[in-house]
Design a protein around this motif. Structure first.
Motif, PDB file in Angstrom:
ATOM      1  N   LYS A 168      14.796  50.499 -31.876  1.00 62.82           N
ATOM      2  CA  LYS A 168      14.865  50.226 -30.447  1.00 62.82           C
ATOM      3  C   LYS A 168      14.206  51.342 -29.654  1.00 62.82           C
ATOM      4  CE  LYS A 168      19.026  47.384 -30.439  1.00 62.82           C
ATOM      5  NZ  LYS A 168      20.396  47.249 -29.910  1.00 62.82           N
ATOM      6  N   LEU A 169      13.349  50.954 -28.709  1.00 65.64           N
ATOM      7  CA  LEU A 169      12.651  51.911 -27.852  1.00 65.64           C
ATOM      8  C   LEU A 169      12.906  51.545 -26.391  1.00 65.64           C
ATOM      9  CD1 LEU A 169       9.218  52.117 -29.691  1.00 65.64           C
ATOM     10  CD2 LEU A 169      11.043  53.803 -29.765  1.00 65.64           C
ATOM     11  N   SER A 170      12.883  52.550 -25.529  1.00 64.86           N
ATOM     12  CA  SER A 170      12.995  52.310 -24.092  1.00 64.86           C
ATOM     13  C   SER A 170      12.129  53.322 -23.366  1.00 64.86           C
ATOM     14  CB  SER A 170      14.455  52.439 -23.626  1.00 64.86           C
ATOM     15  OG  SER A 170      14.908  53.765 -23.780  1.00 64.86           O
ATOM     16  N   GLY A 171      11.700  52.955 -22.161  1.00 65.82           N
ATOM     17  CA  GLY A 171      10.856  53.855 -21.393  1.00 65.82           C
ATOM     18  C   GLY A 171       9.398  53.427 -21.469  1.00 65.82           C
ATOM     19  N   THR A 172       8.484  54.388 -21.288  1.00 67.57           N
ATOM     20  CA  THR A 172       7.047  54.107 -21.231  1.00 67.57           C
ATOM     21  C   THR A 172       6.296  54.974 -22.222  1.00 67.57           C
ATOM     22  OG1 THR A 172       7.248  53.601 -18.879  1.00 67.57           O
ATOM     23  CG2 THR A 172       5.037  54.018 -19.711  1.00 67.57           C
ATOM     24  N   ASP A 173       5.423  54.338 -22.976  1.00 66.78           N
ATOM     25  CA  ASP A 173       4.515  55.060 -23.868  1.00 66.78           C
ATOM     26  C   ASP A 173       3.236  55.325 -23.086  1.00 66.78           C
ATOM     27  OD1 ASP A 173       2.888  56.078 -25.781  1.00 66.78           O
ATOM     28  OD2 ASP A 173       3.231  54.500 -27.260  1.00 66.78           O
ATOM     29  N   LYS A 174       3.063  56.551 -22.605  1.00 68.12           N
ATOM     30  CA  LYS A 174       1.935  56.864 -21.727  1.00 68.12           C
ATOM     31  C   LYS A 174       0.600  56.783 -22.449  1.00 68.12           C
ATOM     32  CE  LYS A 174       4.618  59.747 -18.566  1.00 68.12           C
ATOM     33  NZ  LYS A 174       4.748  61.071 -17.913  1.00 68.12           N
ATOM     34  N   ARG A 175       0.591  56.952 -23.763  1.00 71.50           N
ATOM     35  CA  ARG A 175      -0.682  56.898 -24.492  1.00 71.50           C
ATOM     36  C   ARG A 175      -1.251  55.480 -24.522  1.00 71.50           C
ATOM     37  NH1 ARG A 175       1.387  59.612 -29.923  1.00 71.50           N
ATOM     38  NH2 ARG A 175       3.066  58.165 -29.365  1.00 71.50           N
ATOM     39  N   SER A 176      -0.380  54.492 -24.741  1.00 74.99           N
ATOM     40  CA  SER A 176      -0.852  53.099 -24.823  1.00 74.99           C
ATOM     41  C   SER A 176      -0.637  52.326 -23.529  1.00 74.99           C
ATOM     42  CB  SER A 176      -0.133  52.380 -25.970  1.00 74.99           C
ATOM     43  OG  SER A 176       1.270  52.329 -25.711  1.00 74.99           O
ATOM     44  N   GLY A 177       0.127  52.904 -22.598  1.00 75.86           N
ATOM     45  CA  GLY A 177       0.413  52.191 -21.353  1.00 75.86           C
ATOM     46  C   GLY A 177       1.375  51.043 -21.545  1.00 75.86           C
ATOM     47  N   THR A 178       2.268  51.161 -22.517  1.00 74.41           N
ATOM     48  CA  THR A 178       3.233  50.100 -22.809  1.00 74.41           C
ATOM     49  C   THR A 178       4.610  50.488 -22.294  1.00 74.41           C
ATOM     50  OG1 THR A 178       2.011  49.504 -24.809  1.00 74.41           O
ATOM     51  CG2 THR A 178       4.276  48.709 -24.628  1.00 74.41           C
ATOM     52  N   VAL A 179       5.280  49.538 -21.625  1.00 76.11           N
ATOM     53  CA  VAL A 179       6.632  49.743 -21.112  1.00 76.11           C
ATOM     54  C   VAL A 179       7.593  48.937 -21.975  1.00 76.11           C
ATOM     55  CG1 VAL A 179       8.172  49.551 -19.118  1.00 76.11           C
ATOM     56  CG2 VAL A 179       5.748  50.060 -18.777  1.00 76.11           C
ATOM     57  N   PHE A 180       8.615  49.611 -22.520  1.00 72.82           N
ATOM     58  CA  PHE A 180       9.628  48.948 -23.327  1.00 72.82           C
ATOM     59  C   PHE A 180      10.822  48.619 -22.424  1.00 72.82           C
ATOM     60  CE2 PHE A 180       7.110  51.624 -26.049  1.00 72.82           C
ATOM     61  CZ  PHE A 180       6.855  50.830 -27.158  1.00 72.82           C
ATOM     62  N   VAL A 181      11.181  47.339 -22.416  1.00 75.57           N
ATOM     63  CA  VAL A 181      12.188  46.859 -21.489  1.00 75.57           C
ATOM     64  C   VAL A 181      13.350  46.230 -22.251  1.00 75.57           C
ATOM     65  CG1 VAL A 181      12.661  45.346 -19.515  1.00 75.57           C
ATOM     66  CG2 VAL A 181      10.399  46.386 -19.785  1.00 75.57           C
ATOM     67  N   GLU A 182      14.574  46.617 -21.864  1.00 79.39           N
ATOM     68  CA  GLU A 182      15.772  45.972 -22.390  1.00 79.39           C
ATOM     69  C   GLU A 182      16.415  45.196 -21.246  1.00 79.39           C
ATOM     70  OE1 GLU A 182      18.526  48.021 -25.095  1.00 79.39           O
ATOM     71  OE2 GLU A 182      17.244  49.783 -24.846  1.00 79.39           O
ATOM     72  N   SER A 183      16.521  43.888 -21.395  1.00 81.65           N
ATOM     73  CA  SER A 183      17.095  43.045 -20.357  1.00 81.65           C
ATOM     74  C   SER A 183      18.056  42.049 -20.991  1.00 81.65           C
ATOM     75  CB  SER A 183      15.992  42.306 -19.594  1.00 81.65           C
ATOM     76  OG  SER A 183      15.383  41.343 -20.428  1.00 81.65           O
ATOM     77  N   LYS A 184      18.629  41.208 -20.157  1.00 81.59           N
ATOM     78  CA  LYS A 184      19.568  40.204 -20.675  1.00 81.59           C
ATOM     79  C   LYS A 184      18.862  39.175 -21.541  1.00 81.59           C
ATOM     80  CE  LYS A 184      19.282  37.325 -16.504  1.00 81.59           C
ATOM     81  NZ  LYS A 184      20.083  36.682 -15.423  1.00 81.59           N
ATOM     82  N   GLY A 212      16.731  40.076 -23.801  1.00 74.71           N
ATOM     83  CA  GLY A 212      16.375  40.757 -25.034  1.00 74.71           C
ATOM     84  C   GLY A 212      15.395  41.891 -24.786  1.00 74.71           C
ATOM     85  N   VAL A 213      14.938  42.524 -25.872  1.00 73.61           N
ATOM     86  CA  VAL A 213      13.996  43.634 -25.797  1.00 73.61           C
ATOM     87  C   VAL A 213      12.574  43.082 -25.819  1.00 73.61           C
ATOM     88  CG1 VAL A 213      13.229  45.764 -26.893  1.00 73.61           C
ATOM     89  CG2 VAL A 213      15.643  45.108 -27.004  1.00 73.61           C
ATOM     90  N   HIS A 214      11.742  43.560 -24.878  1.00 70.69           N
ATOM     91  CA  HIS A 214      10.346  43.134 -24.859  1.00 70.69           C
ATOM     92  C   HIS A 214       9.501  44.251 -24.257  1.00 70.69           C
ATOM     93  CE1 HIS A 214      11.964  41.987 -20.912  1.00 70.69           C
ATOM     94  NE2 HIS A 214      10.727  42.197 -20.448  1.00 70.69           N
ATOM     95  N   THR A 215       8.195  44.080 -24.318  1.00 67.75           N
ATOM     96  CA  THR A 215       7.266  45.068 -23.769  1.00 67.75           C
ATOM     97  C   THR A 215       6.406  44.430 -22.692  1.00 67.75           C
ATOM     98  OG1 THR A 215       5.569  44.563 -25.411  1.00 67.75           O
ATOM     99  CG2 THR A 215       7.168  46.293 -25.981  1.00 67.75           C
ATOM    100  N   ARG A 216       5.860  45.294 -21.812  1.00 63.48           N
ATOM    101  CA  ARG A 216       4.919  44.831 -20.801  1.00 63.48           C
ATOM    102  C   ARG A 216       3.950  45.959 -20.500  1.00 63.48           C
ATOM    103  NH1 ARG A 216       9.509  44.838 -16.260  1.00 63.48           N
ATOM    104  NH2 ARG A 216       9.364  47.004 -15.578  1.00 63.48           N
TER     105      ARG A 216
END
Length: 270
Positions: A9-25, A27-31
């Protein structure tokens, strides 16, 4: 940087790839991370930002004036409610913004129609004065806590060369709910030079033996008139109201129902 929770499980932002890890109702997804200033040059936002200071000043001016004549009565969110009304009007013409407040209840929970006839006041504008004609066909509604009431008219005026409003009010004497009807009186407000736009509010306060207890259910206040002495602004206001009336007529226009098919009965036996 992204933070790891457990093994996968990851949360926050990966600044190298510009990916945001999101935990919501859901489920877990990226944007994808939004780009800085992506809508910075949006013309719609630019226009809205340019109006913010004038709308904020207008809303604060009205709220402060109302709070002066009806202390503590305006609800906590009134300032933001005024801004929401103003943002419905795309024009920056002040009287068109004020017209969005027409028939607005100062405190929606304590509506004017709940304690008194809100058609009791007719406002007439001229170049030198504003006349509030009060015509009472019925008294304010009686309870075991009240046997009298008074009406108050508050006028907010704006000069052509000033952003801040000037205001004044006039009250009737206490009116007994046992007085014979109908009753009438005129409250006259003389206008200073260069006054252009107006907002008129009507307030009703009920009391017992000519004393008000100050509680919210015993009072109400609403906007009853908006006008302008400026010819161009008055023309724009008239056109806006005519357009609103046309739209309202189109919405409320009833369609003729389709003719109902009926079968006639026949005489005799089958």
């Amino acid at each position: 940087m992204a933070r790891q929770k457990g093994l996968i499980k990851l949360s926050g932002t990966d600044k190298r790839s510009g990916t945001v890890f999101v935990e919501s109702k859901y489920g877990v997804h990226t944007r994808a991370q939004p780009k800085a200033g992506a809508r910075k040059n949006d013309p719609v936002l630019k226009k809205q930002y340019s109006r913010n200071s004038s709308l904020n000043l207008l809303a604060a001016d009205i709220k402060n004036a109302i709070n002066l004549y009806a202390p503590h009565f305006p609800p906590t969110g009134m300032y933001h409610s005024l801004l929401s009304y103003f943002r419905k009007e795309p024009s920056a013409v002040r009287v068109l913004l004020l017209d969005e407040l027409m028939d607005m209840e100062v405190h929606p929970k304590y509506a004017f129609s709940g304690i008194c006839d809100d058609r009791a006041c007719t406002v007439k504008f001229s170049n030198t004065r504003i006349v509030a004609e009060l015509n009472l066909e019925q008294h304010a509604y009686r309870t075991d806590r009240c046997n009298c009431y008074f009406l108050e008219v508050v006028v907010l005026n704006w000069h052509s060369d000033a952003n801040r409003c000037i205001h004044a009010c006039k009250k009737t004497a206490w009116i007994s709910m046992n007085d014979d009807l109908p009753l009438y009186c005129d409250l006259v407000f003389e206008l200073a030079a260069k006054v252009t736009d107006h907002l008129v509010l009507l307030r009703c306060v009920r009391g017992f033996n000519n004393e008000a207890d100050g509680t919210f259910p015993m009072q109400a206040m609403k906007v009853v008139a908006v006008g302008s002495m400026d010819k161009k602004a008055a023309t724009l206001l008239k056109e806006k109201r005519a357009m609103k009336q046309q739209l309202r007529a189109m919405v409320t226009k009833k369609k003729k129902p389709a003719p109902e098919e009926r079968v006639a009965m026949k005489k005799g036996k089958r």
